[in-house]
Design a protein around this motif. Structure first.
Motif, PDB file in Angstrom:
ATOM      1  N   ASN A 233     -43.747  52.319 -15.216  1.00  0.00           N
ATOM      2  CA  ASN A 233     -43.081  51.072 -15.615  1.00  0.00           C
ATOM      3  C   ASN A 233     -42.128  50.488 -14.573  1.00  0.00           C
ATOM      4  OD1 ASN A 233     -43.922  52.538 -18.114  1.00  0.00           O
ATOM      5  ND2 ASN A 233     -43.074  50.737 -19.108  1.00  0.00           N
ATOM      6  N   ASP A 234     -42.051  51.088 -13.401  1.00  0.00           N
ATOM      7  CA  ASP A 234     -41.088  50.644 -12.403  1.00  0.00           C
ATOM      8  C   ASP A 234     -41.157  49.137 -12.174  1.00  0.00           C
ATOM      9  OD1 ASP A 234     -40.298  53.239 -11.970  1.00  0.00           O
ATOM     10  OD2 ASP A 234     -41.523  53.525 -10.191  1.00  0.00           O
ATOM     11  N   SER A 235     -40.020  48.488 -12.269  1.00  0.00           N
ATOM     12  CA  SER A 235     -39.951  47.039 -12.063  1.00  0.00           C
ATOM     13  C   SER A 235     -38.595  46.684 -11.477  1.00  0.00           C
ATOM     14  CB  SER A 235     -40.130  46.282 -13.392  1.00  0.00           C
ATOM     15  OG  SER A 235     -41.338  46.643 -14.031  1.00  0.00           O
ATOM     16  N   PHE A 236     -38.613  45.843 -10.453  1.00  0.00           N
ATOM     17  CA  PHE A 236     -37.384  45.360  -9.825  1.00  0.00           C
ATOM     18  C   PHE A 236     -37.522  43.856  -9.663  1.00  0.00           C
ATOM     19  CE2 PHE A 236     -35.072  44.609  -5.656  1.00  0.00           C
ATOM     20  CZ  PHE A 236     -33.817  44.562  -6.231  1.00  0.00           C
ATOM     21  N   VAL A 237     -36.601  43.131 -10.279  1.00  0.00           N
ATOM     22  CA  VAL A 237     -36.668  41.670 -10.319  1.00  0.00           C
ATOM     23  C   VAL A 237     -35.447  41.078  -9.641  1.00  0.00           C
ATOM     24  CG1 VAL A 237     -36.907  39.647 -11.794  1.00  0.00           C
ATOM     25  CG2 VAL A 237     -37.914  41.816 -12.512  1.00  0.00           C
ATOM     26  N   VAL A 238     -35.669  40.086  -8.796  1.00  0.00           N
ATOM     27  CA  VAL A 238     -34.600  39.385  -8.097  1.00  0.00           C
ATOM     28  C   VAL A 238     -34.634  37.918  -8.522  1.00  0.00           C
ATOM     29  CG1 VAL A 238     -33.640  38.742  -5.861  1.00  0.00           C
ATOM     30  CG2 VAL A 238     -34.724  40.974  -6.159  1.00  0.00           C
ATOM     31  N   VAL A 239     -33.473  37.406  -8.924  1.00  0.00           N
ATOM     32  CA  VAL A 239     -33.358  36.033  -9.422  1.00  0.00           C
ATOM     33  C   VAL A 239     -32.362  35.260  -8.574  1.00  0.00           C
ATOM     34  CG1 VAL A 239     -32.591  34.591 -11.354  1.00  0.00           C
ATOM     35  CG2 VAL A 239     -33.923  36.674 -11.793  1.00  0.00           C
ATOM     36  N   ALA A 240     -32.734  34.040  -8.208  1.00  0.00           N
ATOM     37  CA  ALA A 240     -31.790  33.090  -7.612  1.00  0.00           C
ATOM     38  C   ALA A 240     -31.734  31.895  -8.554  1.00  0.00           C
ATOM     39  CB  ALA A 240     -32.238  32.665  -6.224  1.00  0.00           C
ATOM     40  N   SER A 241     -30.573  31.661  -9.168  1.00  0.00           N
ATOM     41  CA  SER A 241     -30.484  30.573 -10.144  1.00  0.00           C
ATOM     42  C   SER A 241     -30.358  29.206  -9.472  1.00  0.00           C
ATOM     43  CB  SER A 241     -29.296  30.797 -11.085  1.00  0.00           C
ATOM     44  OG  SER A 241     -28.065  30.641 -10.390  1.00  0.00           O
ATOM     45  N   ASN A 242     -30.059  29.199  -8.157  1.00  0.00           N
ATOM     46  CA  ASN A 242     -29.977  27.947  -7.387  1.00  0.00           C
ATOM     47  C   ASN A 242     -28.889  27.009  -7.899  1.00  0.00           C
ATOM     48  OD1 ASN A 242     -32.197  28.515  -5.552  1.00  0.00           O
ATOM     49  ND2 ASN A 242     -33.553  28.229  -7.297  1.00  0.00           N
ATOM     50  N   LYS A 243     -27.802  27.580  -8.402  1.00  0.00           N
ATOM     51  CA  LYS A 243     -26.701  26.771  -8.933  1.00  0.00           C
ATOM     52  C   LYS A 243     -25.554  26.569  -7.944  1.00  0.00           C
ATOM     53  CE  LYS A 243     -28.360  26.087 -13.082  1.00  0.00           C
ATOM     54  NZ  LYS A 243     -28.692  24.717 -13.532  1.00  0.00           N
ATOM     55  N   ALA A 244     -25.516  27.364  -6.877  1.00  0.00           N
ATOM     56  CA  ALA A 244     -24.408  27.248  -5.926  1.00  0.00           C
ATOM     57  C   ALA A 244     -24.539  25.965  -5.098  1.00  0.00           C
ATOM     58  CB  ALA A 244     -24.383  28.461  -5.005  1.00  0.00           C
ATOM     59  N   ALA A 245     -23.397  25.456  -4.673  1.00  0.00           N
ATOM     60  CA  ALA A 245     -23.373  24.160  -3.982  1.00  0.00           C
ATOM     61  C   ALA A 245     -23.470  24.332  -2.472  1.00  0.00           C
ATOM     62  CB  ALA A 245     -22.105  23.409  -4.351  1.00  0.00           C
ATOM     63  N   HIS A 246     -24.578  24.910  -2.013  1.00  0.00           N
ATOM     64  CA  HIS A 246     -24.815  25.000  -0.569  1.00  0.00           C
ATOM     65  C   HIS A 246     -26.265  24.603  -0.296  1.00  0.00           C
ATOM     66  CE1 HIS A 246     -27.250  28.725  -0.705  1.00  0.00           C
ATOM     67  NE2 HIS A 246     -26.454  29.072  -1.699  1.00  0.00           N
ATOM     68  N   ALA A 247     -26.565  24.332   0.949  1.00  0.00           N
ATOM     69  CA  ALA A 247     -27.925  23.945   1.302  1.00  0.00           C
ATOM     70  C   ALA A 247     -28.885  25.096   1.029  1.00  0.00           C
ATOM     71  CB  ALA A 247     -27.979  23.558   2.777  1.00  0.00           C
ATOM     72  N   PRO A 248     -30.087  24.808   0.533  1.00  0.00           N
ATOM     73  CA  PRO A 248     -31.040  25.879   0.221  1.00  0.00           C
ATOM     74  C   PRO A 248     -31.367  26.733   1.445  1.00  0.00           C
ATOM     75  CG  PRO A 248     -31.762  23.802  -0.733  1.00  0.00           C
ATOM     76  CD  PRO A 248     -30.601  23.478   0.162  1.00  0.00           C
ATOM     77  N   ILE A 249     -31.496  28.027   1.205  1.00  0.00           N
ATOM     78  CA  ILE A 249     -31.903  28.960   2.253  1.00  0.00           C
ATOM     79  C   ILE A 249     -33.422  28.937   2.335  1.00  0.00           C
ATOM     80  CG2 ILE A 249     -31.975  31.396   2.930  1.00  0.00           C
ATOM     81  CD1 ILE A 249     -29.259  31.711   1.514  1.00  0.00           C
ATOM     82  N   THR A 250     -33.946  28.577   3.491  1.00  0.00           N
ATOM     83  CA  THR A 250     -35.397  28.478   3.667  1.00  0.00           C
ATOM     84  C   THR A 250     -35.949  29.558   4.590  1.00  0.00           C
ATOM     85  OG1 THR A 250     -35.085  26.872   5.456  1.00  0.00           O
ATOM     86  CG2 THR A 250     -35.412  25.997   3.221  1.00  0.00           C
ATOM     87  N   SER A 251     -35.058  30.387   5.137  1.00  0.00           N
ATOM     88  CA  SER A 251     -35.482  31.500   5.987  1.00  0.00           C
ATOM     89  C   SER A 251     -34.483  32.634   5.840  1.00  0.00           C
ATOM     90  CB  SER A 251     -35.573  31.073   7.450  1.00  0.00           C
ATOM     91  OG  SER A 251     -35.769  32.210   8.287  1.00  0.00           O
ATOM     92  N   LEU A 252     -34.986  33.839   5.632  1.00  0.00           N
ATOM     93  CA  LEU A 252     -34.096  34.996   5.541  1.00  0.00           C
ATOM     94  C   LEU A 252     -33.580  35.409   6.911  1.00  0.00           C
ATOM     95  CD1 LEU A 252     -35.919  37.180   2.859  1.00  0.00           C
ATOM     96  CD2 LEU A 252     -33.968  35.646   2.562  1.00  0.00           C
ATOM     97  N   ASP A 253     -34.132  34.818   7.969  1.00  0.00           N
ATOM     98  CA  ASP A 253     -33.669  35.115   9.319  1.00  0.00           C
ATOM     99  C   ASP A 253     -32.554  34.172   9.775  1.00  0.00           C
ATOM    100  OD1 ASP A 253     -35.434  37.242   9.685  1.00  0.00           O
ATOM    101  OD2 ASP A 253     -37.048  35.900  10.291  1.00  0.00           O
ATOM    102  N   SER A 254     -32.281  33.140   8.973  1.00  0.00           N
ATOM    103  CA  SER A 254     -31.160  32.256   9.293  1.00  0.00           C
ATOM    104  C   SER A 254     -29.852  33.005   9.073  1.00  0.00           C
ATOM    105  CB  SER A 254     -31.204  31.015   8.398  1.00  0.00           C
ATOM    106  OG  SER A 254     -30.968  31.376   7.041  1.00  0.00           O
TER     107      SER A 254
END
Length: 409
Positions: free
Chosen positions: A233-254
């Motif tokens: 049953n292993d499950s790991f879920v990551v959520v971004a609610s996108n509510k913070a007031a900053h520009a969207p992150i489009t690269s994890l290398d930024s």
């Protein structure tokens, strides 16, 4: 008793804007035990997840994969404890799907926007009628500051609720990261943990979420083991609610992508290590650090050989510096061209073996001094290259056998 682990005070668990938890008692596990949780996401949230690599995966895992693949926008998650809904065949799939349909009706959503999760006893029919009956109460309880209660509700043999939280600045904006996990036995995830939920209000491109979930799991939950068993049953879920007031992150290398990933990884590692600290019957928390490998993969291969050895784990429980067991595990880890004359072994600050043999200055009293500690680091130098990796594990005690012998009682 867990090893140097206490539940995080509820006041230190920060609400994540756009994410709410509702918890209730549905009679799935035991009387007087909250066992049903609903995680609600506001529209526009991004979700990524990784699941068990066990081919005998549970019905909810199969449905989660199907629903995520349809890309309809996940709006809710449904978690029950006390019943894994694994090894239940087509009937288990139908019951998990019926639970999603019941929640979708309550929320006026499509069932494909619901992710189901189950943990508990395998091969027992899921009481989906009790789940459906408990949904109104769970939904009525939904609020942003329910993380501590949710951490308790998803527990099975855990003795401590596992929840951690932090805040960072992204683009001059405060961003919150909060997560919970559960697990104490049947832990050698090979993807993540028994169950883990990590959320942030950061703005992250939906296209990055699976990459983010995979990288976080790889650096945390994929580096822990209690007993070497990979759950259904292993499950790991990551959520971004996108509510913070900053520009969207489009690269994890930024720059901001790296900052967010580092902060989320720190929480994921706390959650993963908490599982080891609360391992069934654990009395020691052990860090196994392997250096000097040709690749990270072979370093992990050696680390897991040590971490999974019952002889090594029982020696740690007894505080017995029978450290030849560690060298033996290194030798059978499966590196065919391993040169034993290049291997060094440390126990914390104590050099035990040099160039494959007992160090001339090593005395057993030094080894026993370290073995009596509740937290121990095993360091192995392979002398083959520059790669390194780390695995966290625990000892194997009498109580592990007792807990698992009585698990269904």
């Amino acid at each position: 008793m867990p090893v140097n682990l206490v539940a995080t005070p509820v006041a230190e668990l920060y609400p994540v804007p756009g994410v709410r938890w509702g918890i209730t008692e549905a009679g799935i596990r035991k009387v007087g035990r909250k066992d049903l949780s609903v995680l609600l996401l506001e529209e526009g949230a991004s979700v990524g997840a990784v699941f068990t690599q066990n081919r005998f995966c549970a019905a909810p895992v199969q449905i989660c994969r199907e629903h995520l693949a349809k890309n309809m926008g996940i709006r809710a998650m449904l978690i029950n404890t006390g019943n894994a809904n694994a090894g239940t065949g087509a009937d288990g799939l139908n019951r998990a799907q019926a639970s999603c349909i019941a929640l979708a009706r309550e929320l006026n959503l499509s069932p494909e926007q619901i992710l189901p999760f189950s943990t508990g006893v395998i091969m027992e029919p899921l009481p989906h009628d009790r789940i459906a009956a408990g949904l109104p109460a769970a939904l009525a309880d939904a609020r942003e500051n329910n993380w501590g209660q949710a951490a308790e509700a998803i527990m099975t043999t855990d003795t401590v609720a596992k929840a951690f939280s932090t805040r960072i600045k992204l683009g001059g904006t405060d961003v919150t990261i909060t997560g919970i996990s559960k697990g104490a036995g049947m832990i050698r995830p090979n993807m993540a943990t028994m169950l883990g939920f990590l959320a942030t209000d950061a703005c992250v491109s939906p296209a990055l979420m699976n990459q983010l979930a995979t990288e976080l799991a790889e650096g945390s939950f994929n580096r822990v083991t209690v007993d070497g068993d990979t759950s259904t049953n292993d499950s790991f879920v990551v959520v971004a609610s996108n509510k913070a007031a900053h520009a969207p992150i489009t690269s994890l290398d930024s720059a901001e992508g790296q900052a967010l990933r580092a902060a989320m990884l720190a929480i994921a590692r706390q959650l993963a290590q908490a599982i080891v600290r609360d391992g069934e019957g654990a009395t020691k928390f052990i860090t196994i650090q392997v250096e000097g490998g040709k690749t990270g993969a072979e370093c992990r291969q050696v680390a897991y050989a040590i971490a999974h050895s019952p002889l090594v784990k029982t020696a740690f429980f007894a505080s017995d510096p029978n450290l030849g067991r560690i060298l033996a595990a290194v030798g059978y880890a499966g590196i065919n061209d391993l040169d034993q004359t290049r291997i060094d072994l440390y126990l914390d600050d104590v050099l035990v073996a040099k160039n494959g043999g007992r160090h001339v200055d090593y005395v057993e009293a030094d080894g026993q001094r370290v073995m009596k500690q509740s937290e121990i680091t095993v360091r192995v130098l392979l002398g083959r290259g520059t790669a390194a990796d780390t695995v966290w594990t625990c000892d194997l005690s009498y109580d592990y056998v007792k807990i698992n012998a009585d698990y269904r009682s």
